[in-house]
Design an enzyme around this catalytic site. Structure first.
Site, mmCIF file in Angstrom:
data_model
loop_
_atom_site.group_PDB
_atom_site.id
_atom_site.type_symbol
_atom_site.label_atom_id
_atom_site.label_comp_id
_atom_site.label_asym_id
_atom_site.label_seq_id
_atom_site.Cartn_x
_atom_site.Cartn_y
_atom_site.Cartn_z
ATOM 1 N N SER A 114 0.807 -1.214 0.000
ATOM 2 C CA SER A 114 0.000 0.000 0.000
ATOM 3 C C SER A 114 0.843 1.269 0.000
ATOM 4 O O SER A 114 0.313 2.365 -0.017
ATOM 5 C CB SER A 114 -0.905 0.012 1.241
ATOM 6 O OG SER A 114 -0.120 0.019 2.423
ATOM 7 N N CYS A 115 2.172 1.133 0.017
ATOM 8 C CA CYS A 115 3.043 2.303 0.114
ATOM 9 C C CYS A 115 3.203 2.948 -1.253
ATOM 10 O O CYS A 115 3.745 2.328 -2.176
ATOM 11 C CB CYS A 115 4.408 1.908 0.661
ATOM 12 S SG CYS A 115 5.611 3.241 0.629
ATOM 13 N N GLY A 116 2.757 4.181 -1.403
ATOM 14 C CA GLY A 116 2.820 4.844 -2.693
ATOM 15 C C GLY A 116 4.223 5.194 -3.136
ATOM 16 O O GLY A 116 4.464 5.461 -4.305
#
Length: 282
Positions: A114-116
């Site tokens: 989920s880390c952009g």
């Protein structure tokens, strides 16, 4: 170990009729993986093939690549207060002198979907730690009709799924469509690790002329595991993630999604798909 499945009582409702009966469920327990005596990771898995799972996990982390780099794998005794063994902790011992990569940061990158900000870092981590490039020369060539047969062959080989309906599966096939190995687990990533770990133990890495088929979707993590094992083709019955497609395009992995019946989407590595003369429409 007899813990692949467990029995639980269930209240069953069918067309208004109510009854109680025992139901067979897939077992799920934690497995702690230690590396040379130090805790490394914990994964929730279906017990069975634990040594292969641990070995495959370390292939995907860039620690192991050859059978002679693995000294041994053992269950850790005294895992409970009374000293009994739960068979939920394994210790992987590497061969003396094997240089350890810095895997702590890499695992954080790999598992944070989920880390952009981690997309490019994730791709770079795989590129810098992969033991092999995907090198199938001449390239594996697969007809769509052959690929379409593989999900049914995978399903026919799923023994525990027939009893529980609650397991994912991963299978290796030859380029001719013959089943090489299959593993089941509550987690697709664990099933793949079990396949890759068994191949490491057998001295079969890199798996340069094989097709990896997974039930469900193709995440970045699964694409990463395929690349780290030198597998040229990854197919899934559901959708890939965007980062999985990016990784496939960058590394030369052929990525097929939505493999259902005669239909499929090819997201990368189209050169390995033997298309007939009919023109494709974009």
């Amino acid at each position: 170990m007899g813990r692949v499945t467990e029995r639980r009582k269930v209240l069953r409702i069918r067309d208004g009729a109510i009854s109680t009966r025992p139901d067979t469920l897939v077992a799920e327990e934690p497995l702690e993986i230690r590396l040379n005596g130090k805790p490394l990771a914990i994964t929730m898995r279906t017990p069975g093939d634990d040594f292969a799972l641990a070995a495959g996990f370390l292939v995907s982390e860039g620690v192991l690549g050859r059978a002679d780099e693995l000294q041994n794998i053992v269950y850790c005794a005294g895992a409970t207060v009374d000293g009994s063994n739960t068979y939920n902790i394994v210790d992987v011992r590497t061969a003396p002198g094997l240089v350890m990569p810095d895997i702590t940061l890499e695992r954080n990158v790999y598992t944070t979907s989920s880390c952009g900000l981690c997309g490019k870092a994730s791709l770079d981590a795989v590129r810098t730690t992969a033991r092999w490039t995907i090198d199938d020369t001449p390239p594996v060539r697969l007809e769509p009709e052959l690929l379409a047969l593989l999900p049914d062959r995978l399903r026919a080989a799923q023994q525990v799924f027939d009893r529980t309906g609650g397991l994912h599966a991963a299978a290796l096939f030859t380029e001719e469509g013959e089943l090489v190995d299959i593993k089941e687990d509550v987690g697709r990533h664990n099933a793949v690790d079990k396949l890759v770990g068994r191949a490491l133990q057998n001295g079969s890495l890199p798996l340069s002329r094989t097709v990896l088929l997974v039930s469900g979707r193709a995440s970045f993590e699964l694409a990463q595991k395929a690349v780290m094992a030198g597998i040229p083709v990854l197919a899934a019955v559901s959708a890939p993630s965007s980062l999985a497609v990016d990784l496939a395009a960058e590394t030369g992995l052929t990525l097929v999604g939505f493999l259902r019946g005669a239909s499929m989407n090819v997201y990368a590595g189209e050169h390995r798909i033997a298309l007939r003369a009919a023109a494709t429409q974009g």
